[in-house]
Design an enzyme around this catalytic site. Structure first.
Site, PDB file in Angstrom:
ATOM      1  N   SER B 190      11.666  22.085  -6.487  1.00 43.11           N
ATOM      2  CA  SER B 190      10.262  22.064  -6.910  1.00 43.11           C
ATOM      3  C   SER B 190       9.944  22.983  -8.077  1.00 43.11           C
ATOM      4  CB  SER B 190       9.368  22.417  -5.727  1.00 43.11           C
ATOM      5  OG  SER B 190       9.697  23.697  -5.232  1.00 43.11           O
ATOM      6  N   HIS B 218       9.659  16.125  -3.277  1.00 46.81           N
ATOM      7  CA  HIS B 218       9.298  15.976  -4.699  1.00 46.81           C
ATOM      8  C   HIS B 218      10.012  14.772  -5.321  1.00 46.81           C
ATOM      9  CE1 HIS B 218       6.773  19.521  -5.440  1.00 46.81           C
ATOM     10  NE2 HIS B 218       7.498  20.095  -4.481  1.00 46.81           N
ATOM     11  N   LYS B 249       2.257  14.450  -1.216  1.00 45.60           N
ATOM     12  CA  LYS B 249       2.465  14.532  -2.667  1.00 45.60           C
ATOM     13  C   LYS B 249       2.298  13.137  -3.276  1.00 45.60           C
ATOM     14  CE  LYS B 249       5.111  18.796  -2.712  1.00 45.60           C
ATOM     15  NZ  LYS B 249       4.946  19.276  -1.329  1.00 45.60           N
TER      16      LYS B 249
END
Lengths: 83, 415
Positions: B190, B218, B249
Site C-alpha cells: 500500500s 489494494h 476500497k
C-alpha cells in the site's frame, strides 16, 4: 570462539541489514539500536538453536542478552554442551 | 471519581508527545459523497472547499456509483438495516452466502467467508488455522493488520526481506521441520505500490510444501486483465491458498472483508475465527451494494481499463515534470520527497491549490522516505489529472525539487 562470533555476525548482517554500506561490529547494539526488533528476535533465536543444537529458554532470551553479537555469543556458550 | 487528574494528565502528556513528534492525526470532514470532486471542511470550522481527491482507495470510482447506491437502497428495503446477531446464531441472510459465492467465483477460489472488515479477516485467520507447531513467514512490509493477526497467533513468526525471494527460500529451509508453513505477503504494497512476485512465491511454496497467503486489498477489482487481483496479473490464479481482501476500497468502498481460498481453511475460519464468531457480519445494505459492484465488474473490464490508462497518464506526467516516483504500474503513485516536513508543507500547498493529497512520513513509512501518496481512480477524468499535475508542478517549483534527484532533494532538505 572467534568462529562462532563471525558466524553470528554474518547471520545478523545478512538477516537484518537492508543497506549494504551499513557497518556492524561485535558490539553494535542490535535491539536497543533499532536494528533488530523484538518480533524479529524470534528468528535469530531459532537460528542459534538449530545451528548450535541448543535450546534457549524464553526467560533467557531477553533483549539484553540479544543486544550485541558479543552478548549473544556469551548466551550461546551458556548452553552449548549442556544438552 | 475513578478518572482522576492523574489519569487525565497521563493521557494529556502522551497526546502532547504525539503532537510534539509532528504525527498527530487530524480528520478532515468531507461534506459530499466520496468521488473525484469533493467538498472539504478543513481546518474544522472553516468554509467548504472544493478539491480534487487524489488520495482515496476508490480505485474503480464505484463508491458513489448510482447503480451501487440503488442496489444498496433495494437491499435496505428488502433485507432491513441490521442483523442484531452474529452469523452462526441468526445473523446470516441468503445474500451473505450469495456474496460469498460470488466472491469465490470472482477470485477463482474454492470458498469464501465474510468478515466485518479485512482488518478482522487478517486478525482472525492465522489463529484459526495455525498452532504453535507451525510457522508464519511474512514479507517485512506487510500491512499492520497482518502483523496484528500474527501477534494473536501462537505459531512461530519469521520475516523475509521485502520481495527478496532468495531470503524467503532460506527461511523456508530454516523452518523445514515445522508442521505447517505459511508464506504471507500483500498483493500490492500500500505505501510503495509495488506488486508481490507471486509467480516465484508459488514456485517456492510448492517446492517447500508451504501455503501462500496474499492480502489483495489494494488489488481486488482492478489488478490483472480482468481485475481479479495480483494472482491474475502473475498468472497464478487457483494457486493461492488464502486470499484476504476488502470491500472498503475498490469494491464499493463501504466496509467489510473476507477470507477466500481453500475450502478447509475457510471452514476452519467459520469454526474458529474470533472476529467472525464474536461480531456481526457485514450489514445487508452493504452486502447488496457489493453484489452489484461484482455484477458490474463481471460484466466488463471498462473501469479497470480506464484506471490503467489514467495511471499511465499520471505517471508519465509526473515523471516528465521531474518528480522522483516509486517504480511500479499500479494506481498507487508515491511522489517521493524524503523529508517529513517537506511532505507536510507540500501537501498543505497542494490543498491550497485545490488538490487533496496527503503526506506520509515516519512511522507510516521508513525514516527518510517521506512522500505524497497519490492514488488514481476510474472516477477521475483527464481534466482532473491535468489540474492536479499543474498544481504539483507549481508547488514543485516553489520548493525547487523538479528534475532533482533523491540525493539532491535530501541535500537541500535533509532526511
Amino acid at each position: 570462539m572467534e568462529e562462532m562470533k563471525d558466524i553470528i555476525l554474518e547471520y545478523v548482517i545478512e538477516e537484518y541489514l537492508e543497506d549494504e554500506d551499513e557497518v556492524l561490529t561485535y558490539d553494535t547494539p542490535l535491539i536497543s539500536g533499532g536494528i533488530v526488533d523484538s518480533f524479529s528476535m524470534v528468528s535469530l533465536k531459532r537460528f542459534l538453536e538449530l545451528k548450535y543444537a541448543i535450546s534457549i529458554p524464553d526467560d533467557k532470551a531477553s533483549p539484553e542478552a540479544f543486544d550485541t553479537v558479543n552478548s549473544i555469543v556469551d548466551l550461546v556458550n551458556e548452553f552449548v554442551g549442556k544438552k | 471519581m475513578a478518572y482522576s487528574n492523574k489519569i487525565r494528565e497521563t493521557y494529556l502528556e502522551q497526546l502532547k508527545g504525539i503532537q510534539d513528534a509532528g504525527i498527530f492525526k487530524q480528520e478532515r470532514f468531507i461534506h459530499s459523497s466520496q468521488a473525484a470532486d469533493i467538498e472539504v471542511e478543513f481546518p474544522t470550522g472553516s468554509s467548504l472547499k472544493k478539491v480534487i481527491n487524489m488520495c482515496a482507495n476508490n480505485y474503480l470510482g464505484l463508491s458513489s456509483h448510482p447503480d451501487v447506491v440503488k442496489a444498496a437502497h433495494e437491499g435496505l428495503d428488502s433485507r432491513g438495516y441490521g442483523m442484531s446477531s452474529v452469523r452462526f446464531i441468526c445473523g446470516t441472510q441468503d445474500i451473505h452466502r450469495e456474496l460469498e459465492n460470488k466472491v469465490t467465483e470472482f477470485l477463482g477460489t474454492e470458498d469464501t467467508i465474510l468478515f466485518p472488515s479485512c482488518m478482522d479477516a487478517n486478525a482472525g485467520v492465522f489463529e484459526a488455522i495455525l498452532t504453535d507447531e507451525d510457522v508464519m513467514i511474512s514479507d517485512r512490509l506487510v500491512h499492520a493488520s497482518i502483523i496484528d493477526g500474527m501477534r494473536l497467533c501462537g505459531a512461530l513468526h519469521d520475516t523475509f526481506k521485502h520481495s527478496n525471494m532468495d531470503h524467503l527460500e532460506k527461511k523456508l529451509q530454516l523452518h523445514a521441520d515445522k508442521r505447517l508453513k505459511v508464506v504471507i505477503t500483500d498483493g500490492v504494497f500500500s505505501m510503495d505500490g509495488d506488486t508481490a512476485k507471486l509467480d516465484e512465491m508459488v514456485d517456492l511454496c510448492e517446492k517447500y510444501d508451504a501455503m501462500l497467503f496474499v492480502d489483495d486489498s489494494h488489488s481486488s477489482g482492478f489488478i490483472g486483465t480482468t481485475g481479479r487481483g495480483t494472482h491474475e496479473k502473475c498468472g497464478v490464479m487457483g494457486k493461492i491458498d488464502i486470499i484476504t481482501t476488502t470491500f472498503g476500497k475498490a469494491l464499493g468502498g463501504a466496509s467489510g472483508g473476507c477470507v477466500s481460498g481453500r475450502k478447509e481453511i475457510v471452514e476452519m475460519c467459520r469454526q474458529k475465527a474470533r472476529p467472525y464468531l464474536f461480531s456481526n457480519t457485514i450489514a445487508p445494505v452493504v452486502v447488496s451494494g457489493v453484489l452489484k459492484v461484482l455484477d458490474i465488474l463481471l460484466a466488463n473490464t471498462e473501469r479497470r481499463d480506464k484506471l490503467e490508462k489514467l495511471t499511465e497518464y499520471w505517471r508519465k506526467g509526473l515523471t516528465e515534470a521531474g518528480f522522483v516516483l516509486k517504480d511500479g504500474d499500479t494506481p498507487i503513485v508515491p511522489v517521493m520527497l524524503f523529508n517529513a516536513k517537506l511532505a507536510q508543507d507540500f501537501s498543505k500547498d497542494l490543498y491550497d491549490e485545490g488538490i487533496y493529497a496527503i503526506g506520509f512520513f515516519f512511522p507510516v513509512v521508513p525514516n527518510g522516505a517521506a512522500r505524497i501518496r497519490t492514488q488514481i481512480s476510474a472516477g477521475h477524468e483527464i481534466h482532473h489529472l491535468d489540474k492536479a499535475l499543474a498544481a504539483f508542478i507549481k508547488v514543485g517549483k516553489k520548493y525547487d525539487i523538479l528534475g532533482k534527484s533523491k540525493q539532491e532533494i535530501i541535500a537541500a532538505y535533509g532526511l
